[in-house]
Design a protein around this motif. Structure first.
Motif, PDB file in Angstrom:
ATOM      1  N   SER A  85       0.764  -1.204  -0.127  1.00 14.33           N
ATOM      2  CA  SER A  85      -0.268  -0.063   0.107  1.00 14.33           C
ATOM      3  C   SER A  85       0.817   1.239  -0.101  1.00 14.33           C
ATOM      4  O   SER A  85       1.739   1.419   0.638  1.00 14.33           O
ATOM      5  CB  SER A  85      -0.877   0.071   1.282  1.00 14.33           C
ATOM      6  OG  SER A  85      -1.814   1.073   1.348  1.00 14.33           O
ATOM      7  N   LYS A 142       0.853   2.515  -7.031  1.00 13.56           N
ATOM      8  CA  LYS A 142       0.230   1.784  -8.151  1.00 13.56           C
ATOM      9  C   LYS A 142      -0.690   2.474  -8.697  1.00 13.56           C
ATOM     10  O   LYS A 142      -0.927   2.466 -10.018  1.00 13.56           O
ATOM     11  CB  LYS A 142      -0.038   0.303  -7.686  1.00 13.56           C
ATOM     12  CG  LYS A 142       0.869  -0.314  -6.978  1.00 13.56           C
ATOM     13  CD  LYS A 142       0.388  -1.723  -6.373  1.00 13.56           C
ATOM     14  CE  LYS A 142      -0.772  -1.476  -5.129  1.00 13.56           C
ATOM     15  NZ  LYS A 142      -0.034  -1.019  -4.027  1.00 13.56           N
ATOM     16  N   THR A 143      -1.816   2.961  -7.880  1.00  9.55           N
ATOM     17  CA  THR A 143      -2.902   3.656  -8.364  1.00  9.55           C
ATOM     18  C   THR A 143      -2.691   4.661  -9.256  1.00  9.55           C
ATOM     19  O   THR A 143      -2.889   5.368 -10.136  1.00  9.55           O
ATOM     20  CB  THR A 143      -3.946   3.969  -7.408  1.00  9.55           C
ATOM     21  OG1 THR A 143      -4.329   2.825  -6.843  1.00  9.55           O
ATOM     22  CG2 THR A 143      -5.063   4.752  -7.939  1.00  9.55           C
ATOM     23  N   THR A 144      -1.345   5.763  -8.598  1.00  8.83           N
ATOM     24  CA  THR A 144      -0.921   6.789  -9.530  1.00  8.83           C
ATOM     25  C   THR A 144      -0.434   6.328 -10.592  1.00  8.83           C
ATOM     26  O   THR A 144      -0.852   7.196 -11.453  1.00  8.83           O
ATOM     27  CB  THR A 144       0.024   7.489  -8.481  1.00  8.83           C
ATOM     28  OG1 THR A 144      -0.244   7.730  -7.111  1.00  8.83           O
ATOM     29  CG2 THR A 144       0.792   8.704  -8.912  1.00  8.83           C
TER      30      THR A 144
HETATM   31  N1  LIG Z   1      -3.392  13.955  -3.652  1.00  8.79           N
HETATM   32  C1  LIG Z   1      -2.434  13.636  -2.923  1.00  8.79           C
HETATM   33  N2  LIG Z   1      -1.544  14.323  -2.299  1.00  8.79           N
HETATM   34  C2  LIG Z   1      -0.514  13.988  -1.348  1.00  8.79           C
HETATM   35  N3  LIG Z   1      -0.299  12.598  -1.229  1.00  8.79           N
HETATM   36  C3  LIG Z   1      -0.872  11.781  -2.316  1.00  8.79           C
HETATM   37  C4  LIG Z   1      -2.098  12.346  -3.075  1.00  8.79           C
HETATM   38  N4  LIG Z   1      -2.518  11.046  -3.782  1.00  8.79           N
HETATM   39  C5  LIG Z   1      -1.882  10.095  -3.003  1.00  8.79           C
HETATM   40  N5  LIG Z   1      -0.869  10.601  -2.310  1.00  8.79           N
HETATM   41  C6  LIG Z   1       0.144   9.732  -1.793  1.00  8.79           C
HETATM   42  O1  LIG Z   1       0.977   8.825  -2.944  1.00  8.79           O
HETATM   43  C7  LIG Z   1       1.278   7.586  -2.352  1.00  8.79           C
HETATM   44  C8  LIG Z   1       0.724   6.614  -3.388  1.00  8.79           C
HETATM   45  O2  LIG Z   1      -0.514   6.700  -3.432  1.00  8.79           O
HETATM   46  P1  LIG Z   1      -1.154   5.365  -4.475  1.00  8.79           P
HETATM   47  O3  LIG Z   1      -2.940   5.695  -4.291  1.00  8.79           O
HETATM   48  O4  LIG Z   1      -0.817   5.582  -5.751  1.00  8.79           O
HETATM   49  O5  LIG Z   1      -0.775   4.164  -3.829  1.00  8.79           O
HETATM   50  P2  LIG Z   1      -0.899   2.650  -3.939  1.00  8.79           P
HETATM   51  O6  LIG Z   1       0.170   1.919  -4.237  1.00  8.79           O
HETATM   52  O7  LIG Z   1      -2.237   2.564  -5.135  1.00  8.79           O
HETATM   53  O8  LIG Z   1      -1.587   2.228  -2.719  1.00  8.79           O
HETATM   54  P3  LIG Z   1      -2.863   1.013  -2.320  1.00  8.79           P
HETATM   55  O9  LIG Z   1      -2.472  -0.023  -2.591  1.00  8.79           O
HETATM   56  O10 LIG Z   1      -3.189   1.365  -0.952  1.00  8.79           O
HETATM   57  O11 LIG Z   1      -4.048   1.395  -3.021  1.00  8.79           O
HETATM   58  C9  LIG Z   1       0.634   7.304  -1.080  1.00  8.79           C
HETATM   59  O12 LIG Z   1       1.570   7.604   0.072  1.00  8.79           O
HETATM   60  C10 LIG Z   1      -0.520   8.492  -0.934  1.00  8.79           C
HETATM   61  O13 LIG Z   1      -0.740   8.863   0.345  1.00  8.79           O
END
Ligand SMILES: Nc1ncnc2c1ncn2[C@@H]1O[C@H](COP(=O)(O)OP(=O)(O)OP(=O)(O)O)[C@@H](O)[C@H]1O
Length: 292
Positions: free
Chosen positions: A68, A72-74
């Protein structure tokens, strides 16, 4: 052992004449999707990830796995054109991804159906957006084809409130496929489903993807799901503080799936190489994904 270190590059160029003036043309477009040195920073000194580069071939199914918060989502949102990277480029089919497009279908964990419309109307809305010139009969045939593909013909005139979670997610998948996108982006589409439903829809998705030769990029936390569906699995690390300072997250390894492509969920555990592959990914998540 399975790592694909070779990000193939060829000199084939896309005809500049076909490119709108505000879009760059990838100088190396051998990969159908080409991600170049992507980075995202919400705080300049602490990028979430940096230097993410990979390619995908047309018809390839790639899963990305990581803890997490690694980003990934980004990355998926940047591929979809719903978010922008702090640096780096994404090219799909030789054109830069510069915003959302009906060439890319996205399915999130929440199905995002319009509650006041029936299944038929929800999908027809997407089909009409994609092909505004189509007549009623063409739209109807397209909608019915993709609803049948996910086994929901009997529920085509129901509203989302009358459907189970699994059925709603199937509608989301049918809608994404119905616009025949060049690429499908799936963000944990089965995350909210019970194990039985999840298994059934994984099988269905696999069947449809094989049948349509759809290119798919999918986020999952489920190692078996990745092994079942993906041709390649990207392993991503989290950013972390080390003795030499902050280190952004990024792609650590690209694992090629050595199992036969015609595998099924029922036989997965009996296939040579399954446990080795599974252990490799689990070991990464346990000991390498967060440590540098
Ligand atoms: N708008 C934002 N402002 C500040 N930080 C952000 C923002 N959007 C995402 N983040 C941070 O960027 C990082 C990556 O987020 P992301 O959702 O891409 O992760 P992920 O690997 O998809 O997580 P998960 O498996 O929990 O969905 C996280 O630490 C999140 O807190």
């Amino acid at each position: 052992m399975w790592s694909d270190e070779s990000l193939r590059e060829s000199a084939s160029r896309v005809a500049p004449a076909a490119t709108p003036p505000n879009q760059k043309v990838s100088p190396m477009s051998s990969g159908f999707l080409k991600v170049e040195r992507l980075a995202k920073a919400y705080q300049a000194a602490r990028p979430v990830f940096a230097d993410v580069s990979f390619e995908m071939s047309r018809g390839e199914f790639v899963c990305i796995i990581g803890h997490s918060g690694c980003g990934k989502t980004t990355i998926l949102n940047v591929l979809a054109g719903l978010d922008t990277a702090s640096s780096g480029n994404v090219f799909m089919d030789g054109r830069e991804v510069a915003g959302p497009s009906l060439e890319r279908g996205v399915v999130f964990q929440g199905h995002a159906l319009m509650p006041w419309l029936t299944v038929r109307q929800n999908i027809a809305f997407a089909v009409k957006s994609r092909w505004p010139d189509w007549g009623k009969e063409e739209v109807k045939a397209q909608v019915e084809k993709y609803v049948a593909m996910v086994g929901l013909s009997h529920a085509i005139d129901k509203k989302p409130s009358e459907l189970s979670g699994g059925m709603k997610q199937r509608v989301g998948i049918a809608r994404a496929f119905s616009i025949q996108p060049k690429m499908l982006l799936l963000d944990e589409p089965f995350g909210a489903l019970d194990a039985l439903t999840r298994g059934t829809i994984q099988d269905e998705l696999m069947g449809i993807v094989r049948q349509t030769q759809q290119t798919v990029f999918m986020i999952t936390h489920d190692v078996d799901e990745a092994i079942l569906l993906a041709d390649r699995i990207l392993l991503m690390s989290n950013g972390s503080d080390t003795d030499s300072g902050y280190r952004p997250g990024g792609l650590v390894e690209m694992v090629s799936n050595p199992l036969p492509r015609e595998r099924t969920r029922a036989q997965l555990h009996h296939l040579d190489g399954y446990y080795e592959l599974r252990n490799h990914i689990v070991d990464f998540l346990v000991s390498r994904a967060k440590a540098h």
